[in-house]
Design an enzyme around this catalytic site. Structure first.
Site, PDB file in Angstrom:
ATOM      1  N   ASN A  40       0.870  -1.179   0.000  1.00 20.64           N
ATOM      2  CA  ASN A  40       0.000   0.000   0.000  1.00 20.64           C
ATOM      3  C   ASN A  40       0.905   1.226   0.000  1.00 20.64           C
ATOM      4  O   ASN A  40       1.521   1.537   1.018  1.00 20.64           O
ATOM      5  CB  ASN A  40      -0.890  -0.025   1.257  1.00 20.64           C
ATOM      6  CG  ASN A  40      -1.673   1.260   1.444  1.00 20.64           C
ATOM      7  OD1 ASN A  40      -1.776   2.080   0.531  1.00 20.64           O
ATOM      8  ND2 ASN A  40      -2.237   1.431   2.632  1.00 20.64           N
ATOM      9  N   LYS A  94       0.040   4.263  -0.295  1.00 16.48           N
ATOM     10  CA  LYS A  94      -0.624   5.445   0.272  1.00 16.48           C
ATOM     11  C   LYS A  94      -0.405   6.657  -0.652  1.00 16.48           C
ATOM     12  O   LYS A  94      -0.366   6.491  -1.859  1.00 16.48           O
ATOM     13  CB  LYS A  94      -0.122   5.707   1.691  1.00 16.48           C
ATOM     14  CG  LYS A  94      -0.164   4.437   2.557  1.00 16.48           C
ATOM     15  CD  LYS A  94       0.075   4.719   4.007  1.00 16.48           C
ATOM     16  CE  LYS A  94       0.116   3.401   4.761  1.00 16.48           C
ATOM     17  NZ  LYS A  94       0.096   3.582   6.194  1.00 16.48           N
ATOM     18  N   HIS A  98      -9.486   1.170   4.941  1.00 11.24           N
ATOM     19  CA  HIS A  98      -8.205   1.337   5.647  1.00 11.24           C
ATOM     20  C   HIS A  98      -8.422   2.292   6.821  1.00 11.24           C
ATOM     21  O   HIS A  98      -9.219   3.229   6.732  1.00 11.24           O
ATOM     22  CB  HIS A  98      -7.160   1.898   4.684  1.00 11.24           C
ATOM     23  CG  HIS A  98      -5.768   1.884   5.249  1.00 11.24           C
ATOM     24  ND1 HIS A  98      -5.346   2.828   6.148  1.00 11.24           N
ATOM     25  CD2 HIS A  98      -4.741   1.037   5.073  1.00 11.24           C
ATOM     26  CE1 HIS A  98      -4.093   2.561   6.493  1.00 11.24           C
ATOM     27  NE2 HIS A  98      -3.697   1.477   5.853  1.00 11.24           N
ATOM     28  N   GLU A 154      -6.798   4.701   7.841  1.00 13.42           N
ATOM     29  CA  GLU A 154      -6.583   6.116   7.509  1.00 13.42           C
ATOM     30  C   GLU A 154      -7.805   6.703   6.802  1.00 13.42           C
ATOM     31  O   GLU A 154      -8.117   7.889   6.974  1.00 13.42           O
ATOM     32  CB  GLU A 154      -5.302   6.260   6.666  1.00 13.42           C
ATOM     33  CG  GLU A 154      -4.060   6.034   7.529  1.00 13.42           C
ATOM     34  CD  GLU A 154      -2.846   5.516   6.799  1.00 13.42           C
ATOM     35  OE1 GLU A 154      -2.812   5.543   5.557  1.00 13.42           O
ATOM     36  OE2 GLU A 154      -1.909   5.051   7.484  1.00 13.42           O
ATOM     37  N   GLU A 179      -5.332  -4.962  10.612  1.00 16.20           N
ATOM     38  CA  GLU A 179      -4.318  -3.926  10.807  1.00 16.20           C
ATOM     39  C   GLU A 179      -4.599  -3.179  12.108  1.00 16.20           C
ATOM     40  O   GLU A 179      -5.416  -2.231  12.120  1.00 16.20           O
ATOM     41  CB  GLU A 179      -4.342  -2.939   9.642  1.00 16.20           C
ATOM     42  CG  GLU A 179      -4.048  -3.584   8.299  1.00 16.20           C
ATOM     43  CD  GLU A 179      -3.439  -2.575   7.321  1.00 16.20           C
ATOM     44  OE1 GLU A 179      -2.382  -2.878   6.787  1.00 16.20           O
ATOM     45  OE2 GLU A 179      -4.012  -1.489   7.148  1.00 16.20           O
ATOM     46  N   GLY A 189       2.658   2.015  10.768  1.00 12.55           N
ATOM     47  CA  GLY A 189       3.661   3.068  10.635  1.00 12.55           C
ATOM     48  C   GLY A 189       4.363   3.437  11.930  1.00 12.55           C
ATOM     49  O   GLY A 189       5.022   4.479  11.998  1.00 12.55           O
ATOM     50  N   SER A 244       3.531  -2.382  10.303  1.00 11.03           N
ATOM     51  CA  SER A 244       4.977  -2.426  10.571  1.00 11.03           C
ATOM     52  C   SER A 244       5.625  -3.762  10.202  1.00 11.03           C
ATOM     53  O   SER A 244       6.557  -4.212  10.875  1.00 11.03           O
ATOM     54  CB  SER A 244       5.268  -2.058  12.032  1.00 11.03           C
ATOM     55  OG  SER A 244       4.858  -0.718  12.289  1.00 11.03           O
TER      56      SER A 244
HETATM   57  C1  PEP Z   1      -0.763   0.120   6.135  1.00 14.93           C
HETATM   58  O1  PEP Z   1      -0.999   1.306   6.296  1.00 14.93           O
HETATM   59  O2  PEP Z   1      -1.532  -0.587   5.449  1.00 14.93           O
HETATM   60  C2  PEP Z   1       0.437  -0.417   6.766  1.00 14.93           C
HETATM   61  C3  PEP Z   1       0.433  -1.677   7.082  1.00 14.93           C
HETATM   62  O3  PEP Z   1       1.469   0.452   7.007  1.00 14.93           O
HETATM   63  P1  PEP Z   1       2.930   0.116   7.615  1.00 14.93           P
HETATM   64  O4  PEP Z   1       3.382  -1.197   6.993  1.00 14.93           O
HETATM   65  O5  PEP Z   1       3.788   1.249   7.208  1.00 14.93           O
HETATM   66  O6  PEP Z   1       2.766  -0.026   9.080  1.00 14.93           O
END
Ligand code: PEP
Length: 250
Positions: free
Chosen positions: A8, A10, A92, A94, A162, A168, A208
């Site tokens: 992803n 983003k 998601h 976000e 998630e 992040g 992460s």
């Molecule tokens: C995400 O936002 O889908 C995600 C998993 O981000 P990160 O791997 O950077 O934690």
């Protein structure tokens, strides 16, 4: 069921970033798992064109629930498909936070994605406050029930767990915490859609994931791949995660 490594991007990436995606495709010409990158919508067509003949698939990061109409700035599922996408990430955290997306809206978007022939990656996950309050399973169960329409199948639905606090941040749940949620999600899908469907819906972990922790995460039961944010932006890092997923399928 083929395991899935999904990136992803983003709101990151311009034309020059396509080289990273192509390096991922080149590093796994005979991938034993499914490879997907969801770039910003502006790059979908260019990435899909460049990826033709490689195992790399391309997806969107959101779509509108309506098929067309007066929705300035939005993109329909059919437009994503027309641009070359085969997947779309929906709900998601976000989007849920920045745009106030509710389970009902995510469900409507998922229906729109299916109508356009896209596979939906529906995201669920608890905040740290919800985990600390012991409400993780209640929250992800409610999100799963509310965000997934009737008529799911392994071909058109993927669920990404998630935890919001792991996205992040470099913080990752314990293997026991991931297993607990993935087992719960599998059982909930089995109960609603029948085991014949539930066991074919891929359950991704996201938050992460890095090359250094990927093997441990992919060894957890009911983890069928990963949704990767930051580490999917660099070919070397995403490739390391893909290699760990390939190793996990032997
Ligand atoms: C995400 O936002 O889908 C995600 C998993 O981000 P990160 O791997 O950077 O934690």
């Amino acid at each position: 069921m083929r395991k899935l490594a999904a990136g992803n991007w983003k709101m990151n990436g311009t034309t020059g970033s396509l080289a990273e995606a192509m390096a991922v495709a080149a590093a796994h010409p005979d991938a034993a798992v499914e490879l997907l990158i969801c770039p910003p919508a502006t790059l979908i067509t260019a990435m899909a064109t460049a990826a033709t003949g490689t195992p790399l698939e391309v997806g969107g990061q959101d779509c509108h629930a309506a098929a067309s109409g007066a929705h300035t700035g939005d993109i329909s599922a059919a437009m994503l498909s027309d641009a070359g996408a085969s997947y779309v990430i929906l709900g998601h955290s976000e989007r849920r936070t920045d745009h106030g997306e509710t389970d009902a809206l995510v469900r409507a978007k998922t229906e729109a994605a299916w109508a356009a022939g896209l596979t939906a990656i529906v995201c669920v996950g608890e905040t740290l406050a919800e985990r600390d309050a012991g409400r993780t399973l209640e929250v992800v169960g409610r999100q799963l029930d509310g965000s997934v329409p009737n008529g799911a199948s392994g071909a058109r639905l993927v669920i990404a767990y998630e935890p919001v606090w792991a996205i992040g941040t470099g913080k990752v749940p314990t293997t026991g915490q991931i297993a607990e949620v993935h087992d719960f999600l599998r059982a909930r899908l089995d109960a609603r859609f029948g085991e014949g469907v539930g066991r074919l819906v891929r359950l991704l972990y996201g938050g992460s994931v890095k090359p250094s922790n990927a093997a441990e995460i992919f060894a957890i039961r009911n983890v069928d791949g990963a949704l990767v944010g930051g580490a999917s932006l660099k070919a070397a890092e995403f490739s390391g995660i893909i290699a760990a997923l390939e190793d996990s399928v032997g």
